[in-house]
Design a protein around this motif. Structure first.
Motif, PDB file in Angstrom:
ATOM      1  N   ILE A  15      30.053  51.397  47.097  1.00  0.00           N
ATOM      2  CA  ILE A  15      30.110  49.942  46.651  1.00  0.00           C
ATOM      3  C   ILE A  15      31.348  49.669  46.452  1.00  0.00           C
ATOM      4  O   ILE A  15      32.184  49.531  45.611  1.00  0.00           O
ATOM      5  N   ILE A  16      31.750  49.113  47.658  1.00  0.00           N
ATOM      6  CA  ILE A  16      33.256  48.618  48.028  1.00  0.00           C
ATOM      7  C   ILE A  16      33.112  47.477  48.925  1.00  0.00           C
ATOM      8  O   ILE A  16      32.348  47.422  49.637  1.00  0.00           O
ATOM      9  N   PRO A  17      34.119  46.428  48.766  1.00  0.00           N
ATOM     10  CA  PRO A  17      35.235  46.695  47.641  1.00  0.00           C
ATOM     11  C   PRO A  17      34.649  46.023  46.443  1.00  0.00           C
ATOM     12  O   PRO A  17      33.432  45.221  46.393  1.00  0.00           O
ATOM     13  N   ARG A  18      35.345  46.295  45.397  1.00  0.00           N
ATOM     14  CA  ARG A  18      34.812  45.850  44.076  1.00  0.00           C
ATOM     15  C   ARG A  18      36.102  45.101  43.515  1.00  0.00           C
ATOM     16  O   ARG A  18      36.946  45.392  43.607  1.00  0.00           O
ATOM     17  N   PRO A  19      35.743  43.857  42.909  1.00  0.00           N
ATOM     18  CA  PRO A  19      36.615  42.961  42.191  1.00  0.00           C
ATOM     19  C   PRO A  19      37.205  43.575  40.997  1.00  0.00           C
ATOM     20  O   PRO A  19      36.597  44.725  40.337  1.00  0.00           O
ATOM     21  N   VAL A  20      38.435  43.414  40.796  1.00  0.00           N
ATOM     22  CA  VAL A  20      39.199  43.970  39.512  1.00  0.00           C
ATOM     23  C   VAL A  20      39.435  43.020  38.309  1.00  0.00           C
ATOM     24  O   VAL A  20      39.940  41.992  38.711  1.00  0.00           O
ATOM     25  N   ALA A  21      38.909  43.286  37.374  1.00  0.00           N
ATOM     26  CA  ALA A  21      39.276  42.839  35.900  1.00  0.00           C
ATOM     27  C   ALA A  21      40.451  43.265  35.295  1.00  0.00           C
ATOM     28  O   ALA A  21      40.324  44.379  35.034  1.00  0.00           O
ATOM     29  N   VAL A  22      41.454  42.533  34.958  1.00  0.00           N
ATOM     30  CA  VAL A  22      42.346  42.809  34.153  1.00  0.00           C
ATOM     31  C   VAL A  22      42.268  42.265  32.819  1.00  0.00           C
ATOM     32  O   VAL A  22      42.421  41.055  32.521  1.00  0.00           O
ATOM     33  N   VAL A  23      41.854  43.163  31.881  1.00  0.00           N
ATOM     34  CA  VAL A  23      41.232  42.703  30.368  1.00  0.00           C
ATOM     35  C   VAL A  23      42.385  42.813  29.343  1.00  0.00           C
ATOM     36  O   VAL A  23      43.020  44.073  29.368  1.00  0.00           O
ATOM     37  N   SER A  24      42.498  41.825  28.818  1.00  0.00           N
ATOM     38  CA  SER A  24      43.465  41.832  27.413  1.00  0.00           C
ATOM     39  C   SER A  24      42.573  41.752  26.345  1.00  0.00           C
ATOM     40  O   SER A  24      41.648  40.987  26.341  1.00  0.00           O
ATOM     41  N   SER A  25      42.841  42.668  25.398  1.00  0.00           N
ATOM     42  CA  SER A  25      42.206  42.661  23.987  1.00  0.00           C
ATOM     43  C   SER A  25      42.965  42.885  23.051  1.00  0.00           C
ATOM     44  O   SER A  25      44.261  43.269  23.215  1.00  0.00           O
ATOM     45  N   ILE A  75      38.571  27.383  44.554  1.00  0.00           N
ATOM     46  CA  ILE A  75      39.711  28.153  44.682  1.00  0.00           C
ATOM     47  C   ILE A  75      40.150  28.596  46.264  1.00  0.00           C
ATOM     48  O   ILE A  75      39.301  28.974  46.828  1.00  0.00           O
ATOM     49  N   ASN A  76      41.314  28.421  46.487  1.00  0.00           N
ATOM     50  CA  ASN A  76      41.910  29.028  47.860  1.00  0.00           C
ATOM     51  C   ASN A  76      42.205  30.447  47.733  1.00  0.00           C
ATOM     52  O   ASN A  76      43.250  30.993  47.092  1.00  0.00           O
ATOM     53  N   PRO A  77      41.434  31.198  48.494  1.00  0.00           N
ATOM     54  CA  PRO A  77      41.491  32.853  48.434  1.00  0.00           C
ATOM     55  C   PRO A  77      42.679  33.104  48.812  1.00  0.00           C
ATOM     56  O   PRO A  77      43.237  34.346  48.547  1.00  0.00           O
ATOM     57  N   ASP A  78      43.356  32.470  49.999  1.00  0.00           N
ATOM     58  CA  ASP A  78      44.510  32.966  50.606  1.00  0.00           C
ATOM     59  C   ASP A  78      45.580  32.803  49.708  1.00  0.00           C
ATOM     60  O   ASP A  78      46.552  33.767  49.708  1.00  0.00           O
ATOM     61  N   LEU A  79      45.623  31.728  48.704  1.00  0.00           N
ATOM     62  CA  LEU A  79      46.650  31.759  47.778  1.00  0.00           C
ATOM     63  C   LEU A  79      46.465  32.751  46.493  1.00  0.00           C
ATOM     64  O   LEU A  79      47.610  33.267  46.074  1.00  0.00           O
ATOM     65  N   SER A 115      40.981  44.232  45.651  1.00  0.00           N
ATOM     66  CA  SER A 115      39.692  44.977  45.179  1.00  0.00           C
ATOM     67  C   SER A 115      40.042  46.403  45.152  1.00  0.00           C
ATOM     68  O   SER A 115      40.890  46.821  45.679  1.00  0.00           O
ATOM     69  N   ARG A 116      38.979  47.200  44.511  1.00  0.00           N
ATOM     70  CA  ARG A 116      39.067  48.431  44.286  1.00  0.00           C
ATOM     71  C   ARG A 116      38.180  49.307  45.495  1.00  0.00           C
ATOM     72  O   ARG A 116      37.333  48.655  45.629  1.00  0.00           O
ATOM     73  N   LEU A 117      38.932  50.166  46.022  1.00  0.00           N
ATOM     74  CA  LEU A 117      38.044  51.084  46.935  1.00  0.00           C
ATOM     75  C   LEU A 117      38.032  52.490  46.076  1.00  0.00           C
ATOM     76  O   LEU A 117      37.826  52.526  44.732  1.00  0.00           O
ATOM     77  N   LYS A 161      43.124  44.554  50.392  1.00  0.00           N
ATOM     78  CA  LYS A 161      43.357  43.151  50.250  1.00  0.00           C
ATOM     79  C   LYS A 161      42.444  42.392  50.917  1.00  0.00           C
ATOM     80  O   LYS A 161      41.325  42.835  51.277  1.00  0.00           O
ATOM     81  N   LEU A 162      42.541  40.871  50.939  1.00  0.00           N
ATOM     82  CA  LEU A 162      41.365  40.055  51.278  1.00  0.00           C
ATOM     83  C   LEU A 162      41.020  40.427  52.585  1.00  0.00           C
ATOM     84  O   LEU A 162      39.638  40.574  53.028  1.00  0.00           O
ATOM     85  N   GLY A 163      41.846  40.522  53.637  1.00  0.00           N
ATOM     86  CA  GLY A 163      41.669  40.672  54.879  1.00  0.00           C
ATOM     87  C   GLY A 163      40.854  39.675  55.826  1.00  0.00           C
ATOM     88  O   GLY A 163      40.859  38.577  55.329  1.00  0.00           O
ATOM     89  N   GLU A 164      40.387  39.870  56.852  1.00  0.00           N
ATOM     90  CA  GLU A 164      39.712  38.817  57.732  1.00  0.00           C
ATOM     91  C   GLU A 164      38.360  38.521  57.070  1.00  0.00           C
ATOM     92  O   GLU A 164      37.660  39.185  56.465  1.00  0.00           O
TER      93      GLU A 164
END
Length: 202
Positions: free
Chosen positions: A22-32, A173-177, A182-184, A191-194
């Motif tokens: 199940i790749i690529p997976r988005p990555v959440a950076v969570v502060s608590s 949202i501009n994905p290039d900016l 993503s996590r493998l 990275k975003l890639g093509e």
């Protein structure tokens, strides 16, 4: 074709199969924040959108030998957190927050990041990350496996978005900016890639 029942695999082999498939997976950076006031920061890739009405995102957090992760405990205690989207410019610091620290130590000390107050909740925002979502706990679902809780599924309702100004153009949202990461599997990120555009059928 190889066919395997999950029950015939070890927990580790199931883990490797799933994160490699199940790749690529988005990555959440969570502060608590802990009840003692310690800021906890951790990355999670068992993360996604549940619904946009209301805006709810999901976070799956494995337990270790039945023990909750600090992020889970903090969110259940305080009912809030901030979810940031991992990006290329911050990936080295994001990786640092995956370190195993004691409950009273903050991952912030391992990064170059700075904090600022949130507007709707008490958990601080990480200034350097480009997209931030202030969230409240919508629902907690313990994942039970034969009488033992092995993970926690947290459904989190977005209370406020914060987006770096140049990323948000005409309501999109501009994905290039953003340059999302993503996590493998293993130590690998993507990275975003093509991109390929395919019109949806009518």
């Amino acid at each position: 074709m190889i066919s395997i029942k999950p029950s015939e695999m070890s927990e580790r082999d199931n883990y490797k199969f799933l994160i490699g498939s199940i790749i690529p997976r988005p990555v959440a950076v969570v502060s608590s924040v802990s009840s003692e006031g310690v800021v906890n920061i951790a990355p999670f890739s068992y993360f996604n959108i549940v619904t946009s009405n209301p805006p709810i995102i999901s976070l799956g957090i494995q337990r270790k030998n039945g023990v909750m992760k600090d992020t889970t405990r903090n969110i259940l205690e305080n009912k809030e957190a901030v979810v940031h989207i991992a990006d290329e410019d911050n990936i080295e610091d994001i990786n640092e927050t995956a370190a195993n620290l004691k409950h009273d130590e903050s991952e912030l000390d391992r990064t170059r990041w700075t904090l600022s107050p949130a507007e709707e909740i008490k958990v601080p925002l990480l200034n350097e990350l480009k997209i931030k979502m202030e969230v409240s706990l919508y629902q907690h679902i313990p994942i039970d496996d034969e009488g033992s809780v092995t993970a926690d599924l947290l459904l989190l309702r977005v209370e406020k978005y914060h987006i770096q100004e140049n990323l948000y153009q005409d309501g999109r949202i501009n994905p290039d900016l953003l340059k999302p990461m993503s996590r493998l599997a293993g130590n690998d990120y993507g990275k975003l890639g093509e991109r390929v555009r395919i019109a949806r059928p009518e």
